[in-house]
Design a protein around this motif. Sequence first.
Motif, PDB file in Angstrom:
ATOM      1  N   MET A   1       0.843  -1.172   0.000  1.00 55.14           N
ATOM      2  CA  MET A   1       0.000   0.000   0.000  1.00 55.14           C
ATOM      3  C   MET A   1       0.889   1.237   0.000  1.00 55.14           C
ATOM      4  N   ARG A   2       0.483   2.206  -0.790  1.00 51.01           N
ATOM      5  CA  ARG A   2       1.257   3.447  -0.834  1.00 51.01           C
ATOM      6  C   ARG A   2       1.157   4.191   0.493  1.00 51.01           C
ATOM      7  N   LYS A   3       2.169   4.993   0.765  1.00 51.17           N
ATOM      8  CA  LYS A   3       2.228   5.732   2.029  1.00 51.17           C
ATOM      9  C   LYS A   3       1.003   6.631   2.225  1.00 51.17           C
ATOM     10  N   TYR A  46      -8.948  -2.416   5.468  1.00 51.86           N
ATOM     11  CA  TYR A  46      -7.551  -2.160   5.119  1.00 51.86           C
ATOM     12  C   TYR A  46      -7.157  -2.947   3.873  1.00 51.86           C
ATOM     13  N   MET A  47      -7.595  -4.206   3.828  1.00 50.16           N
ATOM     14  CA  MET A  47      -7.253  -5.058   2.688  1.00 50.16           C
ATOM     15  C   MET A  47      -7.884  -4.545   1.388  1.00 50.16           C
ATOM     16  N   ALA A  48      -9.019  -3.873   1.501  1.00 47.20           N
ATOM     17  CA  ALA A  48      -9.730  -3.386   0.316  1.00 47.20           C
ATOM     18  C   ALA A  48      -9.594  -1.870   0.148  1.00 47.20           C
ATOM     19  N   TRP A  49      -8.698  -1.232   0.891  1.00 45.83           N
ATOM     20  CA  TRP A  49      -8.631   0.221   0.935  1.00 45.83           C
ATOM     21  C   TRP A  49      -8.422   0.861  -0.447  1.00 45.83           C
ATOM     22  N   LYS A  50      -7.617   0.244  -1.286  1.00 47.75           N
ATOM     23  CA  LYS A  50      -7.367   0.815  -2.620  1.00 47.75           C
ATOM     24  C   LYS A  50      -8.666   0.951  -3.406  1.00 47.75           C
ATOM     25  N   ARG A  51      -9.580  -0.017  -3.223  1.00 44.71           N
ATOM     26  CA  ARG A  51     -10.841   0.009  -3.970  1.00 44.71           C
ATOM     27  C   ARG A  51     -11.887   0.906  -3.334  1.00 44.71           C
TER      28      ARG A  51
END
Length: 177
Positions: A1-3, A46-51
């Motif tokens: 995950m990006r900062k 957290y696991m799906a945060w990018k989406r």
Amino acid sequence: MRKADEQGFREFAAANAASLRRTAYLFCGDWHTAEDLMQSSLMKMYMAWKRIKDLDNLIAYARKVLLRTWLDEKRRPWRRAEQRDGELPETADATVDPDTTSAKLWARELVHTALLQVPPRQRAVLVLRYFEDLSVAEVAVAMGCSEGTVKSQTARGLATLRTIVEKLDSSSGRVAS
């Protein structure tokens, strides 16, 4: 995950963890289980945060994840076998009128005990509607059902809660004020 994404998630989690934990407590009736539910829900997010980071209403999504996590926990066989019958003493506040405090604690405990006996979906609707102060439409989205279902579950849940409270109140022998 990006900062930047991780920082965004951390800010969201810090701002909403207490509220999610309180909601989880109202669902399950146990602070330790509520903590576990809140942490599991945040881990799923957290696991799906990018989406999901760009969703319009992240807290509504978080409540939905929490609700589904709790319902999943209720279905687990090892949870059904667990018995919780111990009680921890509450600490008294010496600055509060004992008569008023006693009546408030008694009423709160009575409603909480009754709420834990309401079926899970009805309890979820009652918690989201009356403790989280969500609208019928918001509860329908959180539970993934129609608004009519929310209304009927609310009516049934209130009737069940009322019956249980009356039964508990009459068996306690205490006169309601």
